[in-house]
Design a protein around this motif. Sequence first.
Motif, PDB file in Angstrom:
ATOM      1  N   PHE A 174       0.836  -1.194   0.000  1.00 57.38           N
ATOM      2  CA  PHE A 174       0.000   0.000   0.000  1.00 57.38           C
ATOM      3  C   PHE A 174       0.877   1.253   0.000  1.00 57.38           C
ATOM      4  O   PHE A 174       1.946   1.280   0.600  1.00 57.38           O
ATOM      5  N   SER A 175       0.407   2.286  -0.653  1.00 55.15           N
ATOM      6  CA  SER A 175       1.073   3.582  -0.561  1.00 55.15           C
ATOM      7  C   SER A 175       0.790   4.174   0.814  1.00 55.15           C
ATOM      8  O   SER A 175      -0.376   4.252   1.222  1.00 55.15           O
ATOM      9  N   VAL A 209       0.967   7.217   1.796  1.00 54.02           N
ATOM     10  CA  VAL A 209       0.487   8.605   1.776  1.00 54.02           C
ATOM     11  C   VAL A 209      -0.894   8.729   1.157  1.00 54.02           C
ATOM     12  O   VAL A 209      -1.391   9.842   0.973  1.00 54.02           O
ATOM     13  N   HIS A 210      -1.518   7.606   0.835  1.00 53.09           N
ATOM     14  CA  HIS A 210      -2.887   7.624   0.327  1.00 53.09           C
ATOM     15  C   HIS A 210      -3.752   6.716   1.193  1.00 53.09           C
ATOM     16  O   HIS A 210      -3.268   5.718   1.737  1.00 53.09           O
ATOM     17  N   THR A 211      -5.015   7.059   1.311  1.00 54.49           N
ATOM     18  CA  THR A 211      -5.904   6.233   2.111  1.00 54.49           C
ATOM     19  C   THR A 211      -6.127   4.891   1.425  1.00 54.49           C
ATOM     20  O   THR A 211      -5.947   4.751   0.210  1.00 54.49           O
ATOM     21  N   VAL A 212      -6.535   3.916   2.225  1.00 55.39           N
ATOM     22  CA  VAL A 212      -6.852   2.594   1.679  1.00 55.39           C
ATOM     23  C   VAL A 212      -7.962   2.719   0.635  1.00 55.39           C
ATOM     24  O   VAL A 212      -7.912   2.105  -0.428  1.00 55.39           O
ATOM     25  N   GLY A 213      -8.958   3.547   0.941  1.00 56.46           N
ATOM     26  CA  GLY A 213     -10.076   3.727   0.015  1.00 56.46           C
ATOM     27  C   GLY A 213      -9.646   4.295  -1.322  1.00 56.46           C
ATOM     28  O   GLY A 213     -10.119   3.857  -2.380  1.00 56.46           O
ATOM     29  N   ASN A 214      -8.763   5.297  -1.300  1.00 53.24           N
ATOM     30  CA  ASN A 214      -8.297   5.887  -2.557  1.00 53.24           C
ATOM     31  C   ASN A 214      -7.629   4.843  -3.440  1.00 53.24           C
ATOM     32  O   ASN A 214      -7.784   4.858  -4.668  1.00 53.24           O
ATOM     33  N   GLY A 263      -2.243  -5.327  11.404  1.00 55.04           N
ATOM     34  CA  GLY A 263      -1.724  -6.200  10.351  1.00 55.04           C
ATOM     35  C   GLY A 263      -2.813  -7.024   9.697  1.00 55.04           C
ATOM     36  O   GLY A 263      -2.859  -7.166   8.466  1.00 55.04           O
ATOM     37  N   GLY A 264      -3.724  -7.581  10.517  1.00 52.70           N
ATOM     38  CA  GLY A 264      -4.816  -8.374   9.961  1.00 52.70           C
ATOM     39  C   GLY A 264      -5.763  -7.546   9.120  1.00 52.70           C
ATOM     40  O   GLY A 264      -6.236  -7.989   8.065  1.00 52.70           O
ATOM     41  N   MET A 265      -6.064  -6.309   9.580  1.00 51.46           N
ATOM     42  CA  MET A 265      -6.957  -5.434   8.823  1.00 51.46           C
ATOM     43  C   MET A 265      -6.317  -4.981   7.508  1.00 51.46           C
ATOM     44  O   MET A 265      -6.985  -4.865   6.479  1.00 51.46           O
ATOM     45  N   ARG A 266      -4.996  -4.728   7.537  1.00 54.88           N
ATOM     46  CA  ARG A 266      -4.305  -4.339   6.298  1.00 54.88           C
ATOM     47  C   ARG A 266      -4.354  -5.480   5.282  1.00 54.88           C
ATOM     48  O   ARG A 266      -4.547  -5.254   4.086  1.00 54.88           O
ATOM     49  N   GLN A 267      -4.165  -6.720   5.776  1.00 52.00           N
ATOM     50  CA  GLN A 267      -4.206  -7.855   4.851  1.00 52.00           C
ATOM     51  C   GLN A 267      -5.608  -8.029   4.275  1.00 52.00           C
ATOM     52  O   GLN A 267      -5.768  -8.334   3.086  1.00 52.00           O
ATOM     53  N   ARG A 268      -6.632  -7.796   5.071  1.00 54.26           N
ATOM     54  CA  ARG A 268      -8.006  -7.862   4.570  1.00 54.26           C
ATOM     55  C   ARG A 268      -8.258  -6.751   3.545  1.00 54.26           C
ATOM     56  O   ARG A 268      -8.938  -6.969   2.532  1.00 54.26           O
ATOM     57  N   ALA A 269      -7.701  -5.575   3.817  1.00 53.66           N
ATOM     58  CA  ALA A 269      -7.852  -4.479   2.863  1.00 53.66           C
ATOM     59  C   ALA A 269      -7.145  -4.793   1.550  1.00 53.66           C
ATOM     60  O   ALA A 269      -7.642  -4.454   0.468  1.00 53.66           O
ATOM     61  N   MET A 270      -5.980  -5.462   1.638  1.00 53.82           N
ATOM     62  CA  MET A 270      -5.268  -5.871   0.431  1.00 53.82           C
ATOM     63  C   MET A 270      -6.100  -6.880  -0.364  1.00 53.82           C
ATOM     64  O   MET A 270      -6.167  -6.828  -1.601  1.00 53.82           O
ATOM     65  N   ILE A 271      -6.756  -7.795   0.334  1.00 55.78           N
ATOM     66  CA  ILE A 271      -7.626  -8.761  -0.336  1.00 55.78           C
ATOM     67  C   ILE A 271      -8.802  -8.038  -0.991  1.00 55.78           C
ATOM     68  O   ILE A 271      -9.193  -8.360  -2.116  1.00 55.78           O
TER      69      ILE A 271
END
Length: 336
Positions: free
Chosen positions: A113-114, A116-121, A167-175
């Motif tokens: 993930f970048s 400097v940008h939100t997960v949503g962006n 960490g778990g939430m980031r991995q879910r966001a990546m999925i």
Amino acid sequence: MATILAVENLRVHFFLDQGLVRAVDGVSFTLEEGKTLGIVGESGSGKSVIGQSILRIVPPPGQIVEGNILFQHQENGATTQIDLAQLDPWGKKARSIRGREIAMIFQEPMNSFSPVHTVGNQIIEALRLHQDVSAAEARNRGIEMLGRVGIPQPELRIDAYPYELSGGMRQRAMIAMALVCNPRILIADEPTTALDVTIQAQILELLRSLQEEFRMAILFISHNLGVIAEISHEVMVVYFGRVMERATVSEIFKAPLHPYTKALLESVPGIDTPVRTHLATIEGTLPDPHMYIRGCPFFGRCGECEGNTVCRDEPYELTWVAEDHYVACPRICVPM
């Protein structure tokens, strides 16, 4: 099940100042719709390079020097077979397939993930890049996907930065970002390695449920045999860039044939393993990556060769030994 991807004799070389590295050396396999193929092996065995080759993102100075990657591409309701190995990695066709029809989950989402940008962006950008949707519709679909992967309060989390998530939430966001375009193939490169066992189990269950919902094929790369056993339908054991054994998950774990597969399984504790038991280890290390080995690359570490120079010197190929079971052992295979 229909075959969606067929990799034939794939060879990927890295042309380094120190010499030539054969990262992938003649790998062949098929991937079926709705099924999971697990790729297992030690670090440095070439697992990740196989996934990168399919997406055409092999880092320089790596190059696909031989082989075909035949993908059943769908466009405008029609299916055509495309050899991904022949596409320009940065051409329009490769970029249209990458992310839309074939997506990838990486091992460490914080590095993917970048910051400097939100997960949503980043999810919205991935969706709008491949589909003709408005910014508002893309945001709504991003919120929906975050909710489907189990992130609480997705309407708030979509505006979070990666460092604000666990960490778990980031991995879910990546999925969620990988699946927002509903890909037909998902390549998961050690997606649970950096997570604790509880979160690992949740992620595996999530991938299984999403696979059933979307009917996607999954290429699951890991060195963890327990994870491979949990999620895979078929397993491919890779060593030094070559396929040592390929079979259904039940065959691999109940009746392994290659000495390397046996050694891997013996090094893993079972639920009934007595306390304080010394686990078996595979002595030695992977050969020098710059070496060219004519015979079996596991020869120097194999406990079954007993000085058999045929294993070291004779070329061989992956051989059918039983239904859906293939092995590449010179003691079993007929020399070429």
